[in-house]
Design a protein around this motif. Structure first.
Motif, PDB file in Angstrom:
ATOM      1  N   SER A 164       0.835  -1.261  -0.132  1.00 30.82           N
ATOM      2  CA  SER A 164       0.159  -0.031  -0.048  1.00 30.82           C
ATOM      3  C   SER A 164       0.846   1.474  -0.042  1.00 30.82           C
ATOM      4  O   SER A 164       0.636   2.322  -0.635  1.00 30.82           O
ATOM      5  N   ALA A 165       2.097   1.169   0.905  1.00 31.57           N
ATOM      6  CA  ALA A 165       2.875   2.285   0.803  1.00 31.57           C
ATOM      7  C   ALA A 165       3.534   2.721  -0.380  1.00 31.57           C
ATOM      8  O   ALA A 165       3.737   3.664  -1.135  1.00 31.57           O
ATOM      9  N   ARG A 166       3.892   1.642  -1.309  1.00 26.27           N
ATOM     10  CA  ARG A 166       4.588   1.615  -2.467  1.00 26.27           C
ATOM     11  C   ARG A 166       3.540   2.205  -3.691  1.00 26.27           C
ATOM     12  O   ARG A 166       3.855   3.032  -4.448  1.00 26.27           O
ATOM     13  N   ARG A 167       2.357   1.813  -3.682  1.00 21.07           N
ATOM     14  CA  ARG A 167       1.228   2.258  -4.409  1.00 21.07           C
ATOM     15  C   ARG A 167       0.992   3.623  -4.240  1.00 21.07           C
ATOM     16  O   ARG A 167       0.580   4.386  -5.132  1.00 21.07           O
ATOM     17  N   GLY A 168       0.802   4.152  -3.154  1.00 15.14           N
ATOM     18  CA  GLY A 168       0.697   5.539  -2.672  1.00 15.14           C
ATOM     19  C   GLY A 168       1.765   6.329  -2.642  1.00 15.14           C
ATOM     20  O   GLY A 168       1.740   7.729  -2.316  1.00 15.14           O
ATOM     21  N   ASP A 169       3.148   5.846  -3.127  1.00 18.08           N
ATOM     22  CA  ASP A 169       4.326   6.609  -3.272  1.00 18.08           C
ATOM     23  C   ASP A 169       4.541   7.133  -1.734  1.00 18.08           C
ATOM     24  O   ASP A 169       5.042   8.733  -1.641  1.00 18.08           O
ATOM     25  N   ARG A 170       4.532   6.382  -0.667  1.00 13.86           N
ATOM     26  CA  ARG A 170       4.500   6.903   0.696  1.00 13.86           C
ATOM     27  C   ARG A 170       5.719   6.050   1.146  1.00 13.86           C
ATOM     28  O   ARG A 170       6.005   4.899   0.762  1.00 13.86           O
ATOM     29  N   GLU A 171       6.379   6.353   2.482  1.00 13.88           N
ATOM     30  CA  GLU A 171       7.168   5.689   3.099  1.00 13.88           C
ATOM     31  C   GLU A 171       6.733   4.825   4.221  1.00 13.88           C
ATOM     32  O   GLU A 171       5.691   5.322   5.007  1.00 13.88           O
ATOM     33  N   LEU A 172       7.215   3.415   4.562  1.00 15.51           N
ATOM     34  CA  LEU A 172       6.724   2.802   5.562  1.00 15.51           C
ATOM     35  C   LEU A 172       7.749   2.791   6.938  1.00 15.51           C
ATOM     36  O   LEU A 172       8.976   2.502   6.511  1.00 15.51           O
ATOM     37  N   HIS A 173       7.801   2.703   8.006  1.00 17.41           N
ATOM     38  CA  HIS A 173       8.640   2.904   8.968  1.00 17.41           C
ATOM     39  C   HIS A 173       8.224   1.745  10.197  1.00 17.41           C
ATOM     40  O   HIS A 173       6.930   1.382  10.163  1.00 17.41           O
ATOM     41  N   LEU A 174       9.096   1.096  10.674  1.00 11.61           N
ATOM     42  CA  LEU A 174       9.008   0.309  11.891  1.00 11.61           C
ATOM     43  C   LEU A 174       9.431   0.845  13.185  1.00 11.61           C
ATOM     44  O   LEU A 174      10.526   1.277  13.331  1.00 11.61           O
TER      45      LEU A 174
END
Length: 220
Positions: free
Chosen positions: A141-151
């Motif tokens: 979902s992050a890739r499709r929305g051009d967003r970053e994902l963090h842990l």
């Protein structure tokens, strides 16, 4: 200096940490560093997964540090299966054993997560650590929305997590807890040696003291 002004100055002097800017893994564990991080600040619209052992304090941390709005004034979506469970326990099914309606709680949780991911807003998600497919779903979902994902990973001793479970009156079986321990150990080991899991921009490691020192997970 007036007390209120001094308080503001002390607060301003505390560190704002921006995961993923310079280092992809930020290890804030340890007494020498724990007091330095008052805020973890992410770009507005990014996704944050909070993971750790059951009883490690994920829900408590999320309730305490996740704001209602991001820096643009848009809603920050806090998705925690514990919130869903508590709503169901206050409803008509409260007299039934939780095991009977657990599938309904999980379905409601994933539906809320689906809606939050599609909203395009900032999202903070409670993650048990054992379901890698959930993290892969969020990463897609992050890739499709051009967003970053963090842990954000809470690394606490098993006995501390067990104590946390007992304090809230909700334990997990020995078998389930062992699965959680293996999953969290893999996440911590990977972050320490190879960096964030695949699909994640950054990973932040917190122990109990660092988590207690944290004041805000902000989106700007």
């Amino acid at each position: 200096m007036a007390p209120a002004a001094a308080s503001r100055a002390r607060r301003a002097a505390r560190s704002v940490v921006r995961p993923g800017r310079r280092a992809r893994v930020l290890d804030l564990r340890g007494a020498g560093r724990a007091g330095d991080a008052a805020e973890l600040r992410f770009p507005a619209g990014d996704l944050v997964v909070v993971s750790g052992l059951p009883g490690s304090g994920k829900s408590t941390l999320m309730h305490r540090v996740v704001p209602a709005l991001d820096g643009r004034g848009a809603a920050v979506h806090r998705i925690d299966s514990q919130d869903v469970r508590e709503r169901w326990e206050r409803g008509r099914l409260r007299r039934l054993p939780y095991a009977l309606y657990r599938p309904l709680v999980r379905a409601a949780h994933y539906l809320a997560l689906h809606r939050a991911l599609r909203s395009g807003g900032s999202v903070v998600v409670h993650d048990c650590g054992t379901l890698a497919w959930v993290r892969r779903w969020i990463a897609r979902s992050a890739r499709r929305g051009d967003r970053e994902l963090h842990l954000v990973l809470l690394d606490v001793p098993p006995e501390v997590a067990r104590s946390g479970q007992e304090s809230r009156g909700r334990g997990v079986s020995g078998y389930a807890f062992a699965r959680h321990r293996r999953a969290v150990r893999r996440l911590v080991g990977a972050a320490e040696s190879a960096g964030p899991p695949k699909g994640f921009r950054s990973a932040v490691l917190l122990d109990r003291r660092a988590a207690s020192a944290l004041e805000t997970v902000g989106f700007h």
